[in-house]
Design an enzyme around this catalytic site. Structure first.
Site, short mmCIF file in Angstrom:
data_model
loop_
_atom_site.label_atom_id
_atom_site.label_comp_id
_atom_site.label_asym_id
_atom_site.label_seq_id
_atom_site.Cartn_x
_atom_site.Cartn_y
_atom_site.Cartn_z
N ARG A 251 33.61 -13.95 -52.28
CA ARG A 251 33.30 -12.55 -52.51
C ARG A 251 34.05 -12.06 -53.74
O ARG A 251 35.22 -12.41 -53.96
CB ARG A 251 33.66 -11.69 -51.30
CG ARG A 251 32.66 -11.76 -50.15
CD ARG A 251 31.32 -11.13 -50.56
NE ARG A 251 30.35 -11.06 -49.47
CZ ARG A 251 29.41 -11.94 -49.25
NH1 ARG A 251 29.34 -13.02 -50.03
NH2 ARG A 251 28.55 -11.80 -48.27
N GLU A 280 27.24 -6.55 -59.09
CA GLU A 280 26.09 -7.47 -59.20
C GLU A 280 24.80 -6.66 -59.28
O GLU A 280 24.58 -5.77 -58.45
CB GLU A 280 26.06 -8.42 -58.00
CG GLU A 280 27.29 -9.31 -57.91
CD GLU A 280 27.30 -10.25 -56.71
OE1 GLU A 280 26.30 -10.24 -55.95
OE2 GLU A 280 28.27 -10.99 -56.53
N HIS A 299 25.26 -15.56 -57.68
CA HIS A 299 25.44 -15.38 -56.23
C HIS A 299 24.39 -16.19 -55.45
O HIS A 299 23.68 -15.66 -54.60
CB HIS A 299 25.34 -13.90 -55.84
CG HIS A 299 26.01 -13.60 -54.53
ND1 HIS A 299 26.55 -12.37 -54.24
CD2 HIS A 299 26.21 -14.37 -53.42
CE1 HIS A 299 27.06 -12.39 -53.01
NE2 HIS A 299 26.86 -13.59 -52.50
#
Length: 334
Positions: A251, A280, A299
């Site tokens: 994370r 993001e 991601h």
């Protein structure tokens, strides 16, 4: 009597995967409705009071009319959705954590929430190892040079080459399902593994400062909590040996990214590989886009066909237990 189920999949955990899994687990016992969410074509974000969800509250409320069970990955279970869905009793999140569900409001409304722990452990562990090797051997940079017709012989100079995993110490910050798999893979490479995780007691467990000081490679696998936010900052990076490599496929909240960029700019870090970020998508103009010896992926560490199929199977199994009146396997609410 059949149970009405809303299958709210997306373009990764697809409706067909969820429906196939439900029909294997509860054949003939569910009446299925479908709603397709736009992720990952449209990024997830904060919706109401929940995180990492598709912004589809209105569509979800309409689709949940008369529905008892919802099976999804990205649908937002907000208080607004709960208030508008009096028939809902079970909300199954096909993710490693139900971050897109307001668990307190769900419990107050009498809605059970389940999730799919470990669904992407293999994919994320494999991606972590790939990123570690890519950063250490500078595979993206050398490929980019060759693709433009440039042969960089200087990459072979001693000061420009990275270390080997064999014989090196690798520190894993977090030792859950993913961290344990990464450790097994690293041991196959001949690396020694140190672990920092206050919730486990395993050989090689050390305090964070010692792990950073002794590790040539560090990989982050902790969950994002108030306690772990910003746990790797400028001071922690300075503790790592010069010429070390940092990987984060967990994370973005765990790491101070400006401090990481500083460490790469100065040469203190040999390389870094990131799959997750504080914002993001990465905004235009971010220094992440120009920092040297940093490789990135958007991601997708947990993305594999097997992850999607496992996710569907895990939540379908809990739907089957609900239909049979049995205790749920992976409850996130009391």
């Amino acid at each position: 009597m059949t149970t009405r189920v809303l299958v709210a999949g997306d373009h990764f955990v697809q409706n067909r995967l969820l429906i196939d899994a439900l029909r294997r687990e509860v054949p003939g016992e569910v009446d299925i409705r479908e709603l397709t969410l736009p992720w990952p074509v449209q990024p997830f974000g904060r919706v109401g009071e929940v995180d990492e969800a598709s912004d589809v509250e209105d569509e979800l409320i309409e689709a949940l009319r008369g529905v008892e069970v919802c099976v999804t990955q990205m649908a937002p279970l907000t208080k607004r959705v709960l208030d508008a869905s009096p028939d809902l009793r079970l909300f199954c999140v096909s993710r490693g954590g139900p971050v897109n569900a307001n668990l307190e409001a769900a419990a107050q409304a009498g809605v059970a929430v389940t999730y799919a722990p470990g669904r992407n452990a293999v994919a994320t562990a494999e991606h972590t190892l790939a990123m570690l090797l890519a950063a250490t051997r500078r595979i993206p940079q050398t490929h980019a040079d060759l693709a433009t017709g440039v042969w960089r012989g200087d990459y072979y100079m001693y000061d420009n080459v990275g270390p080997e995993l064999d014989g090196s110490t690798v520190g894993l910050v977090g030792y859950g399902a993913i961290g344990r798999r990464v450790a097994r893979m690293l041991e196959g490479f001949g690396a020694s593994v140190l672990v920092h995780d206050p919730y486990v007691d395993v050989p090689g467990r050390v305090e964070l400062d010692e792990l950073l000081r002794r590790s040539r490679f560090v990989s982050l696998h902790a969950r994002a909590t108030p306690e772990t936010a910003g746990m790797i900052g400028a001071a922690e990076l300075a503790t790592m040996p010069r010429g070390s490599v940092l990987v984060n496929c967990a994370r973005g909240a765990l790491l101070d990214y400006d401090a990481m960029c500083d460490a790469l700019d100065s040469g203190h870090l040999f390389g870094a590989a990131m799959d997750v970020f504080p914002e993001e998508p990465i905004p235009p103009g971010s220094r992440l886009l120009t920092t040297p010896n940093l490789i990135m992926s958007p991601h997708l560490a947990g993305a594999s066909k097997e992850t999607a199929m496992k996710a569907a199977a895990i939540v379908a199994a809990d739907v089957a237990r609900y239909v049979r009146g049995e205790p749920l396997l992976h409850p996130a609410t009391p």
